[in-house]
Design a protein around this motif. Structure first.
Motif, PDB file in Angstrom:
ATOM      1  N   VAL A 235       0.849  -1.195   0.000  1.00  0.00           N
ATOM      2  CA  VAL A 235       0.000   0.000   0.000  1.00  0.00           C
ATOM      3  C   VAL A 235       0.884   1.245   0.000  1.00  0.00           C
ATOM      4  O   VAL A 235       1.985   1.240   0.568  1.00  0.00           O
ATOM      5  CB  VAL A 235      -0.964   0.040   1.207  1.00  0.00           C
ATOM      6  N   ALA A 236       0.400   2.274  -0.669  1.00  0.00           N
ATOM      7  CA  ALA A 236       1.095   3.557  -0.733  1.00  0.00           C
ATOM      8  C   ALA A 236       0.138   4.654  -0.303  1.00  0.00           C
ATOM      9  O   ALA A 236      -1.079   4.436  -0.209  1.00  0.00           O
ATOM     10  CB  ALA A 236       1.609   3.810  -2.150  1.00  0.00           C
ATOM     11  N   PHE A 237       0.677   5.845  -0.055  1.00  0.00           N
ATOM     12  CA  PHE A 237      -0.127   6.942   0.484  1.00  0.00           C
ATOM     13  C   PHE A 237       0.188   8.237  -0.263  1.00  0.00           C
ATOM     14  O   PHE A 237       1.337   8.510  -0.617  1.00  0.00           O
ATOM     15  CB  PHE A 237       0.157   7.134   1.977  1.00  0.00           C
ATOM     16  N   CYS A 238      -0.847   9.031  -0.492  1.00  0.00           N
ATOM     17  CA  CYS A 238      -0.678  10.339  -1.106  1.00  0.00           C
ATOM     18  C   CYS A 238      -1.805  11.259  -0.644  1.00  0.00           C
ATOM     19  O   CYS A 238      -2.815  10.793  -0.107  1.00  0.00           O
ATOM     20  CB  CYS A 238      -0.654  10.247  -2.634  1.00  0.00           C
ATOM     21  N   SER A 239      -1.650  12.525  -0.888  1.00  0.00           N
ATOM     22  CA  SER A 239      -2.668  13.505  -0.523  1.00  0.00           C
ATOM     23  C   SER A 239      -3.914  13.349  -1.393  1.00  0.00           C
ATOM     24  O   SER A 239      -3.833  12.953  -2.553  1.00  0.00           O
ATOM     25  CB  SER A 239      -2.068  14.906  -0.692  1.00  0.00           C
ATOM     26  N   GLU A 240      -5.066  13.659  -0.828  1.00  0.00           N
ATOM     27  CA  GLU A 240      -6.302  13.621  -1.606  1.00  0.00           C
ATOM     28  C   GLU A 240      -6.301  14.675  -2.714  1.00  0.00           C
ATOM     29  O   GLU A 240      -7.104  14.594  -3.649  1.00  0.00           O
ATOM     30  CB  GLU A 240      -7.517  13.841  -0.699  1.00  0.00           C
ATOM     31  N   GLU A 279      -3.357   6.087   9.031  1.00  0.00           N
ATOM     32  CA  GLU A 279      -3.537   5.168   7.901  1.00  0.00           C
ATOM     33  C   GLU A 279      -2.383   4.173   7.800  1.00  0.00           C
ATOM     34  O   GLU A 279      -2.578   3.006   7.436  1.00  0.00           O
ATOM     35  CB  GLU A 279      -3.669   5.956   6.597  1.00  0.00           C
ATOM     36  N   ILE A 280      -1.176   4.611   8.132  1.00  0.00           N
ATOM     37  CA  ILE A 280      -0.033   3.688   8.118  1.00  0.00           C
ATOM     38  C   ILE A 280      -0.203   2.627   9.200  1.00  0.00           C
ATOM     39  O   ILE A 280      -0.004   1.419   8.959  1.00  0.00           O
ATOM     40  CB  ILE A 280       1.288   4.461   8.295  1.00  0.00           C
ATOM     41  N   ILE A 281      -0.565   3.063  10.389  1.00  0.00           N
ATOM     42  CA  ILE A 281      -0.780   2.112  11.497  1.00  0.00           C
ATOM     43  C   ILE A 281      -1.906   1.140  11.152  1.00  0.00           C
ATOM     44  O   ILE A 281      -1.815  -0.075  11.407  1.00  0.00           O
ATOM     45  CB  ILE A 281      -1.081   2.881  12.795  1.00  0.00           C
ATOM     46  N   LYS A 282      -2.960   1.644  10.567  1.00  0.00           N
ATOM     47  CA  LYS A 282      -4.089   0.811  10.158  1.00  0.00           C
ATOM     48  C   LYS A 282      -3.650  -0.235   9.135  1.00  0.00           C
ATOM     49  O   LYS A 282      -4.062  -1.403   9.205  1.00  0.00           O
ATOM     50  CB  LYS A 282      -5.187   1.702   9.575  1.00  0.00           C
ATOM     51  N   ALA A 283      -2.800   0.154   8.188  1.00  0.00           N
ATOM     52  CA  ALA A 283      -2.328  -0.786   7.166  1.00  0.00           C
ATOM     53  C   ALA A 283      -1.511  -1.914   7.787  1.00  0.00           C
ATOM     54  O   ALA A 283      -1.689  -3.093   7.455  1.00  0.00           O
ATOM     55  CB  ALA A 283      -1.504  -0.035   6.124  1.00  0.00           C
ATOM     56  N   PHE A 284      -0.592  -1.569   8.692  1.00  0.00           N
ATOM     57  CA  PHE A 284       0.196  -2.611   9.362  1.00  0.00           C
ATOM     58  C   PHE A 284      -0.709  -3.549  10.149  1.00  0.00           C
ATOM     59  O   PHE A 284      -0.490  -4.775  10.171  1.00  0.00           O
ATOM     60  CB  PHE A 284       1.232  -1.971  10.286  1.00  0.00           C
ATOM     61  N   ALA A 285      -1.718  -3.004  10.790  1.00  0.00           N
ATOM     62  CA  ALA A 285      -2.642  -3.831  11.575  1.00  0.00           C
ATOM     63  C   ALA A 285      -3.406  -4.813  10.706  1.00  0.00           C
ATOM     64  O   ALA A 285      -3.835  -5.868  11.184  1.00  0.00           O
ATOM     65  CB  ALA A 285      -3.621  -2.929  12.338  1.00  0.00           C
ATOM     66  N   MET A 286      -3.582  -4.494   9.417  1.00  0.00           N
ATOM     67  CA  MET A 286      -4.302  -5.363   8.485  1.00  0.00           C
ATOM     68  C   MET A 286      -3.349  -6.261   7.703  1.00  0.00           C
ATOM     69  O   MET A 286      -3.718  -6.848   6.679  1.00  0.00           O
ATOM     70  CB  MET A 286      -5.125  -4.511   7.518  1.00  0.00           C
ATOM     71  N   ASP A 287      -2.114  -6.408   8.223  1.00  0.00           N
ATOM     72  CA  ASP A 287      -1.077  -7.221   7.579  1.00  0.00           C
ATOM     73  C   ASP A 287      -0.751  -6.761   6.162  1.00  0.00           C
ATOM     74  O   ASP A 287      -0.370  -7.565   5.289  1.00  0.00           O
ATOM     75  CB  ASP A 287      -1.485  -8.703   7.559  1.00  0.00           C
ATOM     76  N   GLU A 288      -0.902  -5.461   5.923  1.00  0.00           N
ATOM     77  CA  GLU A 288      -0.473  -4.879   4.656  1.00  0.00           C
ATOM     78  C   GLU A 288       0.931  -4.324   4.825  1.00  0.00           C
ATOM     79  O   GLU A 288       1.407  -4.133   5.956  1.00  0.00           O
ATOM     80  CB  GLU A 288      -1.438  -3.763   4.240  1.00  0.00           C
ATOM     81  N   LEU A 289       1.607  -4.070   3.705  1.00  0.00           N
ATOM     82  CA  LEU A 289       2.984  -3.583   3.752  1.00  0.00           C
ATOM     83  C   LEU A 289       3.071  -2.186   3.135  1.00  0.00           C
ATOM     84  O   LEU A 289       3.184  -2.038   1.923  1.00  0.00           O
ATOM     85  CB  LEU A 289       3.920  -4.534   3.000  1.00  0.00           C
ATOM     86  N   PRO A 290       3.023  -1.136   3.945  1.00  0.00           N
ATOM     87  CA  PRO A 290       3.237   0.219   3.424  1.00  0.00           C
ATOM     88  C   PRO A 290       4.668   0.348   2.901  1.00  0.00           C
ATOM     89  O   PRO A 290       5.615  -0.131   3.532  1.00  0.00           O
ATOM     90  CB  PRO A 290       3.014   1.110   4.648  1.00  0.00           C
ATOM     91  N   VAL A 314       7.778  10.753   9.502  1.00  0.00           N
ATOM     92  CA  VAL A 314       6.871   9.597   9.516  1.00  0.00           C
ATOM     93  C   VAL A 314       7.406   8.499   8.602  1.00  0.00           C
ATOM     94  O   VAL A 314       7.390   7.308   8.963  1.00  0.00           O
ATOM     95  CB  VAL A 314       5.457  10.025   9.079  1.00  0.00           C
ATOM     96  N   SER A 315       7.915   8.872   7.437  1.00  0.00           N
ATOM     97  CA  SER A 315       8.430   7.882   6.482  1.00  0.00           C
ATOM     98  C   SER A 315       9.617   7.128   7.065  1.00  0.00           C
ATOM     99  O   SER A 315       9.712   5.899   6.943  1.00  0.00           O
ATOM    100  CB  SER A 315       8.841   8.586   5.178  1.00  0.00           C
ATOM    101  N   LYS A 316      10.514   7.863   7.683  1.00  0.00           N
ATOM    102  CA  LYS A 316      11.696   7.214   8.249  1.00  0.00           C
ATOM    103  C   LYS A 316      11.316   6.316   9.429  1.00  0.00           C
ATOM    104  O   LYS A 316      11.902   5.238   9.626  1.00  0.00           O
ATOM    105  CB  LYS A 316      12.728   8.265   8.673  1.00  0.00           C
TER     106      LYS A 316
END
Length: 550
Positions: A235-240, A279-290, A314-316
């Motif tokens: 999963v990746a993240f960007c601004s709306e 959203e990053i924490i949520k992704a890790f909790a769902m066994d996704e890999l940001p 946050v990225s680091k």
């Protein structure tokens, strides 16, 4: 404009006496004299194609060059219309009447005089994007030195994939990349250029795609050979408010647009750090890999600058690649003053996109992907095609082509090299700062008027505002009722149509439904050549002249 005829063309560029010699005086073999005798007669004369050995084709080229030079000389004429607007049907009719139908269905050819007519008609009916009042897109105006570079690139028709076929262009691309790396990373002049990687691309969408590919290669390098089957869900993240090319990149690499998570923005269009962390924490909790966060330096509509330092932190913390889409705002790196105010922390990112064809007025297309990791692009994209990238060939270490997902590559860096040599750091800095000076002036005019309302404060060279016709001048768009907003939202399309038909200032409008914002204007200063404060005043006067009664 009256259509040209063949006699006029021949009168303007009469044939020289005698045939072309076998080498035409330059040691270049005249292939017209070596056609087989059984080939069609027209072919023997080289008349089936306007080729480079045909004398008539060279006369045509001289005439075409004259048309282009005259067009460019008139590009910044403020008294000309931005566009001679026609409907699609009218455009078809005008070309037909000029003897050059748009359709290719009949398969018939026309002579060079008609081709020149087609060129003139194309310029006559096209939008003058170099006009000072073309303020519609993030590209406007064209640097004359850069245009000369564009013409030279076309004349050489060089493929910039190996040093073997493009030695000078290859050297220039590498040196321009070095310079831009130094600008991005704020490298002092007394220090060597940091180790890096980079490449010129066909546009910002491609450069952003390279950001996705590099980020994925870092976290899962085996995907290059094995594909995404059975691996972790990335999963990746960007601004709306980020550019739609990020969604296209996610689709292209097989990530999927659903796995590009949109992060909320504040009232100024800047990415929310709190929502990003959640959203990053949520992704890790769902066994996704940001694996990637994409920040933006100059969003398309607002020109917003994301908080780069905080995004980097946050990225680091989560070991994510940080890419910055600075396609629009990259030119700010040329101004230490503007950079300090708008782009603090961008040097902490892992890679950036930068489009000099936007704020720097380099002819389209001119875009770069810059990366801190040496050899990342070849590792990520290379295939080592043995017919092209032989390691035992002279100067093969300079070859650029295996870094890219292309084979054919225009040497777009050359245009930027010429401009940089001509303008120097100081000239480019003044160019960028002048555009922002005009931005500030326009914003102040809006704040001082009761006919306009600012949507957000300008960050990059975007001025976003509403125009209020006389009958709704009592409305405050920030506190208006739903009915009042509907009325206000209907103004921009009607006024835009009037301005287009008159050939007046061309300025874009758009709503932001996610924020409940109805149609507003986005005045963009992509450079500022041919503009001054008086002309900016006239732009606002045009709004009132064409829209007061709406």
């Amino acid at each position: 404009m009256a259509p040209r005829n063949t006699q006029e063309f021949q009168n303007e560029f009469p044939e020289d006496d005698g045939p072309i010699s076998p080498t035409d005086g330059n040691g270049i073999e005249n292939r017209d004299k070596h056609f087989d005798s059984d080939i069609d007669g027209d072919c023997q004369e080289g008349r089936w194609f306007c080729g480079h050995t045909n004398r008539s084709s060279m006369k045509f080229f001289e005439a075409a060059n004259k048309i282009l030079v005259e067009y460019h000389k008139s590009s910044y004429d403020i008294n000309k219309k931005v566009v001679e607007l026609r409907s699609p049907q009218q455009i078809e009719t005008e070309f037909f009447d000029a003897g050059v139908p748009l359709s290719l269905t009949d398969g018939n050819n026309v002579d060079e005089a008609k081709i020149l007519t087609a060129m003139e008609k194309t310029l006559e009916l096209g939008v003058r994007m170099n006009h000072p009042l073309f303020l519609n897109q993030l590209t406007a105006g064209i640097n004359s030195v850069g245009l000369a570079g564009e013409w030279l690139i076309g004349a050489t028709n060089t493929n910039c994939h190996t040093y073997e076929v493009a030695p000078v262009f290859t050297m220039m691309e590498k040196l321009v990349l070095d310079k831009c790396i130094r600008m991005w990373l704020s490298t002092p002049i007394c220090q060597p250029t940091p180790k890096h990687d980079g490449i010129f691309t066909p546009g910002g969408s491609y450069s952003n795609l390279y950001g996705f590919l590099a980020a994925r290669h870092k976290v899962l390098p085996n995907i290059k050979q094995q594909g995404m089957w059975g691996g972790p869900k990335l999963v990746a993240f960007c601004s709306e408010d980020s550019h739609y090319s990020l969604q296209k990149a996610a689709q292209t690499i097989g990530l999927g647009s659903d796995n590009l998570r949109k992060i909320k923005t504040d009232i100024q269009g800047r990415m929310s750090i709190g929502h990003l962390k959640a959203e990053i924490i949520k992704a890790f909790a769902m066994d996704e890999l940001p694996f990637l966060v994409v920040a933006t330096a100059g969003t398309t509509v607002y020109g917003a600058m994301d908080p780069f330092k905080e995004i980097s932190d946050v990225s680091k913390e989560h070991n994510l690649w940080m890419h910055v889409d600075a396609a629009w705002g990259g030119g700010i790196l040329l101004s230490p003053t503007l950079r300090a105010r708008l782009m603090e922390g961008i040097e902490r990112s892992d890679s950036i996109t930068w489009n000099p064809h936007k704020m720097m007025n380099v002819p389209l297309s001119c875009s770069m992907f810059l990366c801190k990791t040496p050899d990342m692009l070849k590792s990520c994209n290379g295939t080592g095609a043995s017919y092209l990238f032989q390691p035992d060939k002279l100067y093969s270490e300079y070859d650029l082509g295996d870094r890219t997902i292309q084979c054919g590559r225009k040497p777009d860096a050359y245009k930027l090299w010429l401009i940089w040599k001509n303008s120097g750091d100081a000239g480019l800095r003044k160019h960028i700062e002048y555009a922002h000076k005009l931005t500030n002036y326009a914003q102040q005019k809006i704040l001082e008027s009761n006919k306009f309302v600012l949507v957000v404060n300008a960050q990059c060279a975007n001025v976003c505002f509403w125009y209020l016709p006389e009958r709704i001048r009592h409305i405050n768009p920030h506190t208006a009722t739903e009915g009042e907003l509907l009325e206000l939202g209907a103004v921009a399309p009607k006024l835009k149509a009037r301005l287009q038909k008159a050939g007046g200032p061309m300025i874009g409008f758009q709503p932001i439904p996610s924020k409940g914002i109805v149609n507003f204007w986005r005045l963009v200063f992509a450079g500022g050549d041919g503009l001054n404060e008086e002309i900016v005043d006239s732009i606002f006067n045009n709004f009132e002249a064409f829209g007061y009664d709406l």
